[in-house]
Design an enzyme around this catalytic site. Structure first.
Site, mmCIF file in Angstrom:
data_model
loop_
_atom_site.group_PDB
_atom_site.id
_atom_site.type_symbol
_atom_site.label_atom_id
_atom_site.label_comp_id
_atom_site.label_asym_id
_atom_site.label_seq_id
_atom_site.Cartn_x
_atom_site.Cartn_y
_atom_site.Cartn_z
ATOM 1 N N LYS A 77 0.793 -0.717 0.150
ATOM 2 C CA LYS A 77 -0.013 0.193 -0.348
ATOM 3 C C LYS A 77 0.871 0.928 0.177
ATOM 4 O O LYS A 77 0.932 2.120 -0.793
ATOM 5 C CB LYS A 77 -0.963 0.182 0.984
ATOM 6 C CG LYS A 77 -2.217 -1.455 0.931
ATOM 7 C CD LYS A 77 -2.764 -1.520 2.302
ATOM 8 C CE LYS A 77 -2.096 -1.057 3.929
ATOM 9 N NZ LYS A 77 -1.604 -2.559 3.639
ATOM 10 N N THR A 78 1.621 0.613 0.348
ATOM 11 C CA THR A 78 2.909 2.558 0.801
ATOM 12 C C THR A 78 3.251 2.135 -0.514
ATOM 13 O O THR A 78 2.965 3.970 -0.895
ATOM 14 C CB THR A 78 3.908 2.024 2.041
ATOM 15 O OG1 THR A 78 3.067 2.373 3.249
ATOM 16 C CG2 THR A 78 4.953 3.693 2.329
ATOM 17 N N ASP A 122 -1.441 6.340 6.284
ATOM 18 C CA ASP A 122 -1.363 5.502 6.556
ATOM 19 C C ASP A 122 -2.764 4.320 7.555
ATOM 20 O O ASP A 122 -3.104 5.712 8.253
ATOM 21 C CB ASP A 122 -0.311 4.548 7.161
ATOM 22 C CG ASP A 122 0.029 3.295 6.935
ATOM 23 O OD1 ASP A 122 -0.896 2.516 6.419
ATOM 24 O OD2 ASP A 122 0.923 2.862 7.286
ATOM 25 N N THR A 171 -6.236 -1.717 6.903
ATOM 26 C CA THR A 171 -6.017 -3.169 6.596
ATOM 27 C C THR A 171 -7.727 -3.661 6.823
ATOM 28 O O THR A 171 -7.936 -4.604 6.956
ATOM 29 C CB THR A 171 -4.916 -3.505 8.237
ATOM 30 O OG1 THR A 171 -5.332 -3.158 9.269
ATOM 31 C CG2 THR A 171 -3.797 -3.819 7.899
ATOM 32 N N ARG A 230 6.640 -8.178 1.818
ATOM 33 C CA ARG A 230 7.704 -7.561 2.796
ATOM 34 C C ARG A 230 8.023 -9.079 3.293
ATOM 35 O O ARG A 230 9.581 -9.112 2.680
ATOM 36 C CB ARG A 230 6.453 -6.990 3.805
ATOM 37 C CG ARG A 230 7.549 -6.442 4.918
ATOM 38 C CD ARG A 230 7.074 -5.667 5.919
ATOM 39 N NE ARG A 230 7.042 -4.556 5.662
ATOM 40 C CZ ARG A 230 5.885 -3.661 5.298
ATOM 41 N NH1 ARG A 230 4.604 -3.758 6.850
ATOM 42 N NH2 ARG A 230 6.063 -2.141 5.277
HETATM 43 N N1 LIG Z 1 3.987 -5.407 -5.808
HETATM 44 C C1 LIG Z 1 5.116 -5.387 -5.418
HETATM 45 N N2 LIG Z 1 5.952 -5.376 -6.343
HETATM 46 C C2 LIG Z 1 6.853 -5.589 -5.618
HETATM 47 N N3 LIG Z 1 7.488 -5.262 -4.164
HETATM 48 C C3 LIG Z 1 7.342 -4.570 -3.583
HETATM 49 C C4 LIG Z 1 5.076 -4.651 -4.340
HETATM 50 N N4 LIG Z 1 4.436 -4.786 -2.680
HETATM 51 C C5 LIG Z 1 4.870 -4.701 -1.735
HETATM 52 N N5 LIG Z 1 6.997 -4.820 -2.361
HETATM 53 C C6 LIG Z 1 7.688 -4.936 -1.098
HETATM 54 O O1 LIG Z 1 6.850 -5.263 -0.009
HETATM 55 C C7 LIG Z 1 7.683 -4.617 1.018
HETATM 56 C C8 LIG Z 1 6.082 -4.435 2.081
HETATM 57 O O2 LIG Z 1 5.615 -2.839 0.910
HETATM 58 P P1 LIG Z 1 4.620 -2.292 1.661
HETATM 59 O O3 LIG Z 1 5.276 -1.339 2.235
HETATM 60 O O4 LIG Z 1 4.034 -0.453 0.359
HETATM 61 O O5 LIG Z 1 3.441 -2.570 2.295
HETATM 62 P P2 LIG Z 1 2.248 -2.120 2.861
HETATM 63 O O6 LIG Z 1 0.839 -2.734 2.332
HETATM 64 O O7 LIG Z 1 2.350 -0.241 2.867
HETATM 65 O O8 LIG Z 1 2.871 -2.253 4.258
HETATM 66 P P3 LIG Z 1 2.617 -1.689 6.234
HETATM 67 O O9 LIG Z 1 1.499 -1.530 5.543
HETATM 68 O O10 LIG Z 1 2.849 -2.500 6.567
HETATM 69 O O11 LIG Z 1 3.470 -0.457 6.387
HETATM 70 C C9 LIG Z 1 8.656 -2.918 0.372
HETATM 71 O O12 LIG Z 1 10.057 -3.141 0.377
HETATM 72 C C10 LIG Z 1 7.703 -3.151 -1.601
HETATM 73 O O13 LIG Z 1 9.285 -3.143 -1.860
#
Ligand SMILES: Nc1ncnc2c1ncn2[C@@H]1O[C@H](COP(=O)(O)OP(=O)(O)OP(=O)(O)O)[C@@H](O)[C@H]1O
Length: 353
Positions: A77-78, A122, A171, A230
């Site tokens: 998401k980030t 977030d 979430t 992740r």
């Molecule tokens: N579709 C994707 N392709 C490649 N890498 C990804 C992808 N989605 C996530 N990642 C990798 O996974 C890691 C976590 O992603 P991110 O921080 O965006 O997750 P998030 O959903 O925001 O988690 P949170 O809610 O815990 O912050 C990052 O290092 C990101 O590079």
């Protein structure tokens, strides 16, 4: 499950397969984040829809609609919010619901936004009520009323805001009040990733981290990554350490499997806590049903740890069922641990699941 729940227990903190970011992740993640929609692996439907939303906004020379991203931690998401900003050639400001406890905190952020800026919020479901109400007006009319003074003498001073794009992440989309949910022009639900998609994530990260890995090695890690990029990236880093020390830096299936055995992540992505829960359920309680508190005592963990840290993945994997009478193992759980259900007890009941 919210962040507090997941981080209060030491078991959750120490887990290699925890979906939330730890300190080391945060340091490396910036380097591994895809920078454009083309680089973003998987989530095809979300990607296509978002691509249209952004292209249309660019063609109109307008600010993109507000976007709500929902899905489990670590699914990107980030990353996607940063991609939205970069595709719109706009700056991004990052904050989170728990950081905004007063409407004034939000007013300060909103009033300092530039035109077209992306505001990433977030855990938007954890914002305070007054801030949430201020956000309604900001999203709809690009305006906020700042209250000056207290009591009968208080006055509302309207403040115009530049158009901006709010990207909210949660979430738990179900916890958002409908008036807030309705103000997003585009809502995307992010799914867990298929193993083949995680393989692509791992190959991409391996290249960026300078890790030599073959197709089978990537597949081995992908299968243990619980559908979460992740976790895939974190396992890759641990496998890299092992490969460097034990295998001249080269990762194939054997090296990946041996490394993850050391870290006690099994071929389905279960770790020690998950297996302890299943083992207690099968060996001590014949497959259940057994109450959550009893199960927690049997594995020496807090009730919340079992319920919020171990169980969601076990349920998702079809290894455990939560029933009104208690926790019950499924036939897949017996098979996964290589055990045979006792004929007279749990076996019969489990057939129902
Ligand atoms: N579709 C994707 N392709 C490649 N890498 C990804 C992808 N989605 C996530 N990642 C990798 O996974 C890691 C976590 O992603 P991110 O921080 O965006 O997750 P998030 O959903 O925001 O988690 P949170 O809610 O815990 O912050 C990052 O290092 C990101 O590079």
């Amino acid at each position: 499950m919210n962040r507090d729940d997941e981080t209060t227990t030491h078991s959750a903190d120490a887990r290699l397969v925890a979906p939330l970011a730890d300190g080391e992740d945060s340091a490396v993640e910036a380097a591994l984040r895809p920078k454009s929609l083309d680089e973003f692996v998987g989530q095809e439907r979300v990607r296509q829809q978002l691509d249209l939303v952004l292209r249309a906004a660019r063609q109109r020379g307008a600010t993109a609609d507000h976007v709500l991203l929902s899905g489990a931690p670590g699914l990107g998401k980030t990353t996607l919010s940063m991609i939205i900003a970069s595709e719109m050639n706009a700056p991004i400001r990052i904050t989170s619901g728990p950081a905004i406890q007063h409407a004034g905190d939000l007013a300060a952020i909103l009033s300092s936004l530039q035109e077209g800026e992306v505001l990433f919020l977030d855990e938007i479901h954890r914002m305070s009520r007054p801030a949430e109400e201020m956000l309604y007006m900001a999203m709809e009319d690009f305006r906020v009323d700042v209250i000056v003074g207290k009591g009968p003498g208080a006055t509302a001073i309207p403040l115009e805001l530049p158009p901006f794009t709010l990207v909210g992440a949660t979430t738990r989309a179900g916890l958002l009040p409908p008036p807030l949910r309705d103000r997003f022009g585009f809502t995307a639900h992010m799914e867990f990733y298929e193993p083949s998609e995680l393989e692509r994530v791992i190959h991409r990260s391996a290249q960026l981290l300078d890790v030599e890995i073959d197709t089978d090695g990537a597949a081995e890690i992908a299968g243990r990554s619980r559908g979460t990029p992740r976790i895939a990236n974190r396992l890759l880093r641990r496998v890299r350490d092992y490969a460097q020390v034990e295998a001249d830096g080269w990762v194939d299936r054997e090296v990946a499997a041996a490394a993850l055995k050391v870290y006690e992540v099994d071929d389905r992505g279960l770790d020690r806590l998950d297996r302890a829960v299943l083992q207690a359920l099968l060996k001590l309680f014949g497959g259940g049903p057994v109450g959550l508190s009893t199960l927690a005592v049997a594995v020496g963990e807090e009730r919340e740890t079992v319920e919020e840290v171990a169980e969601p993945f076990l349920v998702r994997e079809g290894l455990l069922a939560r029933t009104p009478r208690g926790r019950v193992a499924t036939p897949a759980a017996w098979a996964h641990l290589g055990l045979v259900p006792p004929p007279a007890s749990g076996g019969g009941q489990q057939a129902a699941f």
